[in-house]
Design a protein around this motif. Structure first.
Motif, PDB file in Angstrom:
ATOM      1  N   PHE A 162       2.692  -1.284  -6.226  1.00  0.00           N
ATOM      2  CA  PHE A 162       1.692  -1.311  -5.173  1.00  0.00           C
ATOM      3  C   PHE A 162       0.347  -1.866  -5.645  1.00  0.00           C
ATOM      4  CE2 PHE A 162       4.829   1.866  -4.099  1.00  0.00           C
ATOM      5  CZ  PHE A 162       5.082   1.586  -2.764  1.00  0.00           C
ATOM      6  N   ASP A 163      -0.299  -2.584  -4.724  1.00  0.00           N
ATOM      7  CA  ASP A 163      -1.640  -3.124  -4.972  1.00  0.00           C
ATOM      8  C   ASP A 163      -2.711  -2.078  -4.712  1.00  0.00           C
ATOM      9  OD1 ASP A 163      -0.970  -6.153  -5.242  1.00  0.00           O
ATOM     10  OD2 ASP A 163       0.029  -5.540  -3.389  1.00  0.00           O
ATOM     11  N   VAL A 164      -2.429  -1.163  -3.781  1.00  0.00           N
ATOM     12  CA  VAL A 164      -3.380  -0.108  -3.425  1.00  0.00           C
ATOM     13  C   VAL A 164      -2.606   1.195  -3.267  1.00  0.00           C
ATOM     14  CG1 VAL A 164      -5.085   0.702  -1.756  1.00  0.00           C
ATOM     15  CG2 VAL A 164      -4.858  -1.746  -2.197  1.00  0.00           C
ATOM     16  N   VAL A 165      -3.089   2.231  -3.946  1.00  0.00           N
ATOM     17  CA  VAL A 165      -2.511   3.569  -3.807  1.00  0.00           C
ATOM     18  C   VAL A 165      -3.599   4.494  -3.284  1.00  0.00           C
ATOM     19  CG1 VAL A 165      -1.458   5.527  -4.996  1.00  0.00           C
ATOM     20  CG2 VAL A 165      -0.830   3.191  -5.657  1.00  0.00           C
ATOM     21  N   VAL A 188       3.640  -1.071   3.872  1.00  0.00           N
ATOM     22  CA  VAL A 188       2.967   0.214   3.717  1.00  0.00           C
ATOM     23  C   VAL A 188       4.023   1.304   3.617  1.00  0.00           C
ATOM     24  CG1 VAL A 188       1.316   1.859   4.660  1.00  0.00           C
ATOM     25  CG2 VAL A 188       0.990  -0.600   5.063  1.00  0.00           C
ATOM     26  N   CYS A 189       3.976   2.052   2.524  1.00  0.00           N
ATOM     27  CA  CYS A 189       4.897   3.158   2.304  1.00  0.00           C
ATOM     28  C   CYS A 189       4.098   4.454   2.229  1.00  0.00           C
ATOM     29  CB  CYS A 189       5.665   2.970   0.995  1.00  0.00           C
ATOM     30  SG  CYS A 189       6.630   1.441   0.915  1.00  0.00           S
ATOM     31  N   GLY A 190       4.688   5.527   2.696  1.00  0.00           N
ATOM     32  CA  GLY A 190       4.022   6.812   2.642  1.00  0.00           C
ATOM     33  C   GLY A 190       5.021   7.927   2.450  1.00  0.00           C
ATOM     34  N   VAL A 237       8.447   5.655   5.548  1.00  0.00           N
ATOM     35  CA  VAL A 237       7.953   7.006   5.272  1.00  0.00           C
ATOM     36  C   VAL A 237       9.105   7.881   4.787  1.00  0.00           C
ATOM     37  CG1 VAL A 237       6.646   8.956   6.174  1.00  0.00           C
ATOM     38  CG2 VAL A 237       6.319   6.691   7.165  1.00  0.00           C
ATOM     39  N   LYS A 238       8.846   8.664   3.724  1.00  0.00           N
ATOM     40  CA  LYS A 238       9.863   9.544   3.173  1.00  0.00           C
ATOM     41  C   LYS A 238       9.327  10.956   3.048  1.00  0.00           C
ATOM     42  CE  LYS A 238      12.103   5.892   0.447  1.00  0.00           C
ATOM     43  NZ  LYS A 238      13.335   5.851   1.255  1.00  0.00           N
ATOM     44  N   GLU A 239      10.237  11.933   3.112  1.00  0.00           N
ATOM     45  CA  GLU A 239       9.867  13.322   2.893  1.00  0.00           C
ATOM     46  C   GLU A 239      10.067  13.673   1.430  1.00  0.00           C
ATOM     47  OE1 GLU A 239      11.306  17.840   4.102  1.00  0.00           O
ATOM     48  OE2 GLU A 239      12.000  16.140   5.305  1.00  0.00           O
ATOM     49  N   VAL A 285       0.848  -1.192   0.000  1.00  0.00           N
ATOM     50  CA  VAL A 285       0.000   0.000   0.000  1.00  0.00           C
ATOM     51  C   VAL A 285       0.885   1.244   0.000  1.00  0.00           C
ATOM     52  CG1 VAL A 285      -1.761   1.304   1.263  1.00  0.00           C
ATOM     53  CG2 VAL A 285      -1.841  -1.209   1.242  1.00  0.00           C
ATOM     54  N   LEU A 286       0.506   2.226  -0.835  1.00  0.00           N
ATOM     55  CA  LEU A 286       1.208   3.510  -0.894  1.00  0.00           C
ATOM     56  C   LEU A 286       0.261   4.617  -0.474  1.00  0.00           C
ATOM     57  CD1 LEU A 286       3.646   5.289  -1.741  1.00  0.00           C
ATOM     58  CD2 LEU A 286       2.645   5.354  -4.053  1.00  0.00           C
ATOM     59  N   ASP A 287       0.679   5.426   0.501  1.00  0.00           N
ATOM     60  CA  ASP A 287      -0.120   6.537   1.021  1.00  0.00           C
ATOM     61  C   ASP A 287       0.550   7.837   0.578  1.00  0.00           C
ATOM     62  OD1 ASP A 287      -1.687   8.294   2.425  1.00  0.00           O
ATOM     63  OD2 ASP A 287      -1.236   7.489   4.409  1.00  0.00           O
TER      64      ASP A 287
END
Length: 289
Positions: free
Chosen positions: A219-222, A178-180, A204-206, A156-158
């Motif tokens: 990703f499966d879900v964005v 989960v990545c954001g 998490v990245k800036e 998942v990407l947020d």
């Protein structure tokens, strides 16, 4: 990151005028708002503020005979929610199966009297300068979507993670990874803190859409809960990061923006599967072929 504060005064000052004003200011880069008796204040990252878009929005405001005045100034460099943090915030209950509450709430389970789930999902957050406690309609609509999905083993990407609520929900619902990311350094820090509070692991990245490739994942879900203009600009990057048959969940815009977003999504090979609204705020769900 430095924020600007844009103070708006409108005449006539009605609830509808304020709602439309918030939507318009969001297109100019404002990502959070506070309301007072005689004014609305919008907050915007300095680098994201598009004053020309704001001026055009005021000139072409959808309600005729509405007078809008605004003043732009540097926002005070402090924790804007400091008093709110001391008091906490009212817990949010979603679909009688999820409670989003302040970290200081001792017994969130007691808030759900007739829970459909015997094991309600509890999300504890400490929203600091990264605005967002889950009270906004767009956040609640996306959380409801995530609760209804089978996320077990999914990536998942947020996009624009804010306080990390959506990322944390995805992780607690069984997502494999989960990545954001967020352009606001406070948001990145707050997301990491809230992830630790909820005993989940997030990456998490800036930065903006350009950091998506740094995750080295498809990703499966964005998820993207951002204003209309950024969604239109960043959607190609979202699609590029999606696996075949992946899902894209968009919110952060009003019903009148739906046609533009649908047109853009279709041009990128996406198919709409669902559209829902809450007080004119809208959530769109697309699938990639």
């Amino acid at each position: 990151m430095k924020y600007l504060q844009i103070t708006f005064k409108v005449n006539p000052d009605t609830e509808l005028v304020r709602e439309l004003l918030v939507a318009m200011a969001g297109e100019a880069g404002c990502d959070s708002f506070s309301e007072e008796e005689d004014m609305v204040k919008g907050y915007c990252l300095e680098d994201a503020f598009d004053e020309q878009t704001l001026k055009e929005g005021i000139s072409n405001f959808i309600l005729p005979d509405t007078k809008i005045e605004y003043k732009v100034e540097q926002a005070e460099d402090k924790n804007w929610n400091e008093e709110w943090e001391k008091e906490g915030f009212a817990p949010i209950i979603i679909n009688d199966s999820c409670v989003i509450c302040n970290v200081k709430k001792e017994n969130p389970w007691a808030l759900i009297e007739n829970a459909e789930s015997n094991n309600p999902l509890i999300i504890r957050i400490d929203p600091k300068q990264a605005f967002g406690s889950g009270t906004h309609e767009t956040t609640q609509m996306i959380v409801a979507q995530l609760l209804d999905m089978d996320l077990k083993g999914k990536n998942v990407l947020d996009c624009g993670c804010g306080t990390g609520i959506l990322s944390i929900v995805a992780a607690k619902c069984g997502a494999r990874k989960v990545c954001g990311y967020d352009i606001d350094e406070w948001s990145v820090r707050n997301t990491a803190e809230n992830a630790a509070t909820n005993n989940v692991v997030l990456e998490v990245k800036e930065g903006n859409k350009q950091v998506i490739n740094d995750f080295n994942e498809k990703f499966d879900v964005v998820i993207a809960n951002i204003n209309r203009n950024i969604l239109l600009a960043d959607m190609p990057a979202f699609v590029e990061a999606m696996k075949p048959q992946a899902t894209l969940i968009l919110s952060g815009f009003y019903e009148e923006d739906v046609a533009l977003l649908e047109e853009k999504a279709v041009s990128l090979g996406l198919k709409k599967s669902q559209c829902q609204a809450n007080h004119s705020w809208t959530c769109l769900i697309f699938h990639r072929n």
